[in-house]
Design an enzyme around this catalytic site. Structure first.
Site, PDB file in Angstrom:
ATOM      1  N   LYS A 179      18.428  43.820  21.315  1.00 15.45           N
ATOM      2  CA  LYS A 179      19.341  44.896  21.731  1.00 15.45           C
ATOM      3  C   LYS A 179      20.749  44.352  21.585  1.00 15.45           C
ATOM      4  CE  LYS A 179      21.775  46.702  24.539  1.00 15.45           C
ATOM      5  NZ  LYS A 179      23.195  47.007  24.279  1.00 15.45           N
ATOM      6  N   GLU A 254      22.649  32.860  29.256  1.00 17.08           N
ATOM      7  CA  GLU A 254      23.864  32.228  28.723  1.00 17.08           C
ATOM      8  C   GLU A 254      25.039  33.081  29.176  1.00 17.08           C
ATOM      9  OE1 GLU A 254      24.079  29.510  26.913  1.00 17.08           O
ATOM     10  OE2 GLU A 254      22.195  29.216  25.832  1.00 17.08           O
ATOM     11  N   CYS A 288      32.743  32.614  25.055  1.00 14.95           N
ATOM     12  CA  CYS A 288      32.170  32.128  26.313  1.00 14.95           C
ATOM     13  C   CYS A 288      32.642  30.710  26.592  1.00 14.95           C
ATOM     14  CB  CYS A 288      30.660  32.186  26.252  1.00 14.95           C
ATOM     15  SG  CYS A 288      29.984  31.323  24.841  1.00 14.95           S
ATOM     16  N   GLU A 385      36.940  33.895  34.625  1.00 13.87           N
ATOM     17  CA  GLU A 385      36.976  34.050  33.170  1.00 13.87           C
ATOM     18  C   GLU A 385      37.811  35.279  32.827  1.00 13.87           C
ATOM     19  OE1 GLU A 385      33.306  35.443  31.301  1.00 13.87           O
ATOM     20  OE2 GLU A 385      33.525  33.849  29.832  1.00 13.87           O
TER      21      GLU A 385
HETATM   22  P1  NAP Z   1      27.843  42.217  29.084  1.00 12.04           P
HETATM   23  O1  NAP Z   1      28.624  43.400  29.494  1.00 12.04           O
HETATM   24  O2  NAP Z   1      27.094  41.467  30.101  1.00 12.04           O
HETATM   25  O3  NAP Z   1      26.865  42.725  27.930  1.00 12.04           O
HETATM   26  C1  NAP Z   1      25.944  41.870  27.303  1.00 12.04           C
HETATM   27  C2  NAP Z   1      24.767  42.689  26.822  1.00 12.04           C
HETATM   28  O4  NAP Z   1      24.073  43.230  27.940  1.00 12.04           O
HETATM   29  C3  NAP Z   1      25.163  43.881  25.954  1.00 12.04           C
HETATM   30  O5  NAP Z   1      24.203  44.054  24.953  1.00 12.04           O
HETATM   31  C4  NAP Z   1      25.119  45.015  26.957  1.00 12.04           C
HETATM   32  O6  NAP Z   1      24.945  46.268  26.338  1.00 12.04           O
HETATM   33  C5  NAP Z   1      23.920  44.628  27.775  1.00 12.04           C
HETATM   34  N1  NAP Z   1      23.834  45.279  29.081  1.00 12.04           N
HETATM   35  C6  NAP Z   1      24.802  45.873  29.805  1.00 12.04           C
HETATM   36  N2  NAP Z   1      24.309  46.377  30.956  1.00 12.04           N
HETATM   37  C7  NAP Z   1      22.989  46.087  30.968  1.00 12.04           C
HETATM   38  C8  NAP Z   1      21.946  46.309  31.902  1.00 12.04           C
HETATM   39  N3  NAP Z   1      22.147  46.950  33.054  1.00 12.04           N
HETATM   40  N4  NAP Z   1      20.706  45.850  31.600  1.00 12.04           N
HETATM   41  C9  NAP Z   1      20.482  45.179  30.452  1.00 12.04           C
HETATM   42  N5  NAP Z   1      21.431  44.952  29.523  1.00 12.04           N
HETATM   43  C10 NAP Z   1      22.684  45.390  29.781  1.00 12.04           C
HETATM   44  O7  NAP Z   1      28.758  41.150  28.372  1.00 12.04           O
HETATM   45  P2  NAP Z   1      29.873  41.402  27.268  1.00 12.04           P
HETATM   46  O8  NAP Z   1      31.050  42.015  27.931  1.00 12.04           O
HETATM   47  O9  NAP Z   1      29.279  42.079  26.096  1.00 12.04           O
HETATM   48  O10 NAP Z   1      30.187  39.910  26.823  1.00 12.04           O
HETATM   49  C11 NAP Z   1      31.088  39.119  27.506  1.00 12.04           C
HETATM   50  C12 NAP Z   1      30.408  38.123  28.420  1.00 12.04           C
HETATM   51  O11 NAP Z   1      29.409  37.395  27.731  1.00 12.04           O
HETATM   52  C13 NAP Z   1      31.375  37.085  28.922  1.00 12.04           C
HETATM   53  O12 NAP Z   1      31.162  36.815  30.285  1.00 12.04           O
HETATM   54  C14 NAP Z   1      31.021  35.846  28.096  1.00 12.04           C
HETATM   55  O13 NAP Z   1      31.390  34.643  28.665  1.00 12.04           O
HETATM   56  C15 NAP Z   1      29.566  35.994  27.951  1.00 12.04           C
HETATM   57  N6  NAP Z   1      29.082  35.219  26.788  1.00 12.04           N
HETATM   58  C16 NAP Z   1      28.361  34.077  26.991  1.00 12.04           C
HETATM   59  C17 NAP Z   1      27.934  33.324  25.915  1.00 12.04           C
HETATM   60  C18 NAP Z   1      27.152  32.062  26.124  1.00 12.04           C
HETATM   61  O14 NAP Z   1      26.562  31.598  25.175  1.00 12.04           O
HETATM   62  N7  NAP Z   1      27.090  31.484  27.307  1.00 12.04           N
HETATM   63  C19 NAP Z   1      28.233  33.737  24.622  1.00 12.04           C
HETATM   64  C20 NAP Z   1      28.955  34.893  24.441  1.00 12.04           C
HETATM   65  C21 NAP Z   1      29.379  35.638  25.541  1.00 12.04           C
HETATM   66  P3  NAP Z   1      26.216  47.215  25.983  1.00 12.04           P
HETATM   67  O15 NAP Z   1      27.373  46.346  25.709  1.00 12.04           O
HETATM   68  O16 NAP Z   1      25.762  47.958  24.794  1.00 12.04           O
HETATM   69  O17 NAP Z   1      26.418  48.084  27.178  1.00 12.04           O
END
Ligand code: NAP
Ligand code: MG
Length: 483
Positions: A179, A254, A288, A385
């Site tokens: 997804k 992650e 991240c 962050e």
């Molecule tokens: P996010 O809002 O948590 O979204 C991540 C994924 O989860 C997206 O595919 C999102 O779908 C999905 N999602 C949202 N709500 C959900 C729910 N209730 N149930 C299941 N899945 C759901 O994160 P983001 O804003 O895209 O990315 C930024 C964050 O990712 C930052 O905190 C960053 O540090 C972290 N990150 C970590 C790493 C690592 O390797 N540690 C790498 C990259 C990013 P939709 O977006 O389609 O709603």
């Protein structure tokens, strides 16, 4: 630009069980550099997730489940070769979709190819062991796939994250339901197209774009899955882990970071300088492992601050295809979040800012990078962050204080130490709480070979490298009594 997909696939379709099918509804696709709609993507629903999980299960019971490790490795290597042949197309697609400067998008595509090469090569190299045991027994272990592996990924590095998570999962013989993030689906679909072309059996990889709260939630809580790899924010990670817990399914999380670089007075500042700045502004800080805190020993604080400020003065922000140091943020929502944080720092000193170049489209989501000083270690900008182009400089007196500040956020993804003192390098590498520690560098070029993951609120489990293969498989112990 009408079609960001160059005609290789229809972005409004889902990929389930080896078939492309139009979704009942679509979501708009935006180019963050202009704010323009450039197409649409499928709005996958819970019923699509059901179908994808079923297709993955069927693949495990079918051709994919019967494939030998050598065959799995070969198909991954073939995918990697096809990715390699389409680097430019993939880079342009990503640049249009997520606003990433073209050369940074190209690096992601190159990394994706490399992940396939690495995990293709690894498929037949993870061995079990024999265990000396009681007289009359032979005992050995088998490494087996977990089963249906759910992958929920963010928008900031789609290709790299697909490489590391889907690559490792397929390497170990799992079947995947992916997804991608709503804002960044195109390269996930392109990857599926290339996997199909490479001969990956139907159902081994399924892609269901859609909203997190719909498709994502349906997937993470699905009773038919056996494993979740989640990359994203802390709050969604928490929800995903809870949902998976209902079915007692293992989760790799992650999450985010507030990663420090710790610079002692004996460090080689000329070598450090590009790392200090680049690690904060790469992908406009939406990384991240971005280094958003720069800790500098007080004797050289002013000097480092001045040199970093000088660099900030040269940073340019513009459309992804202009390929400047920074592109736009992913969305208007992300820009609001970042600007909200910057307002919370209004009481702090702005040492320098980069500039948004003239002629950038008004609808794009541009934020000038900012170098900030004067925060206490407990200030919200030094604790949370930001996920945008802002770095906070913090002074420290000695090693004790450096460790206390560096480890003082509850997050722990990546850290680095800059010092010429060998004993201090060793001590700091042990004392810094992070999944990766770099000595006199930062990021080590991102190496697909290097295990990666968080401690504390940055998550748990490791992806990348060989280590990921343990998380993406399970061990069976076989004890034979033969007398
Ligand atoms: P996010 O809002 O948590 O979204 C991540 C994924 O989860 C997206 O595919 C999102 O779908 C999905 N999602 C949202 N709500 C959900 C729910 N209730 N149930 C299941 N899945 C759901 O994160 P983001 O804003 O895209 O990315 C930024 C964050 O990712 C930052 O905190 C960053 O540090 C972290 N990150 C970590 C790493 C690592 O390797 N540690 C790498 C990259 C990013 P939709 O977006 O389609 O709603
Ligand atoms: Mg987009």
């Amino acid at each position: 630009m009408g079609d960001a997909t160059s005609g290789w696939f229809d972005s409004r379709e889902l990929f389930i069980g080896g078939k492309w099918a139009a979704a009942a509804e679509t979501l708009p696709l935006e180019n963050p550099s202009t704010g323009e709609e450039i197409g649409s993507i499928a709005r996958g629903r819970a019923s699509d997730v059901d179908a994808a999980v079923e297709a993955a299960r069927a693949a495990l019971d079918g051709a994919w489940g019967r494939a030998t490790a050598v065959e799995r490795g070969r198909v991954l290597v073939r995918i990697g070769q096809l990715v390699q042949a389409r680097i430019e197309d993939l880079a342009r697609m990503e640049a249009h979709d997520v606003g990433k400067p073209l050369s940074q998008a190209r690096n992601d595509a190159i990394a994706l190819a490399r992940y396939m090469e690495f995990y293709g090569g690894a498929a037949d190299k993870l061995m079990g062991e024999t265990i000396p045991y009681l007289d009359g027994y032979t005992v050995y272990t088998l490494r087996e796939p977990l089963g249906v592996s759910a992958h929920i990924i963010p928008w900031n590095y789609p290709m790299q994250i697909i490489g590391r998570s889907v690559g490792a999962a397929l390497c170990m013989g799992n079947a995947v339901v992916l997804k991608p993030a709503e804002e960044a689906c195109l390269t996930a679909l392109a990857f599926a197209r290339l996997a199909e072309e490479a001969g990956l059996p139907a159902g081994a990889l399924n892609v269901v774009p859609g909203l997190g709260e719909e498709a994502g939630a349906a997937l993470s809580g699905h009773p038919g899955i056996d494993h979740v790899s989640f990359t994203g924010s802390f709050s969604v990670g928490q929800a995903v882990q809870k949902a998976a817990g209902e079915n007692v399914v293992p989760v790799t999380l992650e999450l985010g970071g507030k990663s420090p670089q710790v610079l002692f007075e004996d460090a080689d500042i000329d070598v450090a300088l590009p790392f200090l700045v680049n690690a904060g502004i790469q992908n406009a800080g939406q990384t991240c492992s971005a280094s958003s805190r720069i800790l500098v020993q007080r004797a050289r604080f002013d000097e480092v601050a001045a040199q970093m400020a000088e660099r900030y003065g040269t940073l340019r922000v513009g459309p992804a295809m202009s390929d400047l140091e920074l592109g736009p943020l992913i969305s208007g929502k992300q820009k609001q979040i970042v600007e909200g944080y910057l307002r919370l720092g209004a009481d702090l000193e702005t040492l320098a800012e980069g500039r948004i170049v003239e002629g950038t489209p008004a609808g794009g989501h541009y934020v000038a990078p900012r170098l900030i000083s004067g925060a206490t270690p407990g200030h919200v900008l030094a604790q949370e962050e930001i996920f945008g182009p802002a770095q906070v400089l913090l002074p420290f007196e000695d090693e004790e204080e450096a460790v206390a500040i560096a480890n003082g956020t509850g997050l722990g993804l990546v850290a680095s130490v800059w010092t010429a003192n060998g004993a201090r390098q060793m001590r700091m590498a042990k004392r810094l709480r992070a999944g990766q520690v770099f000595v006199n560098n930062y990021g080590a070029g991102g190496g697909v070979e290097l295990p990666f993951g968080g401690v504390g609120k940055s998550g748990h489990g490791r992806e990348k490298g060989f280590e990921a293969l343990y998380a993406f498989s399970q061990l069976k112990t076989v004890a034979c009594l033969h007398g």
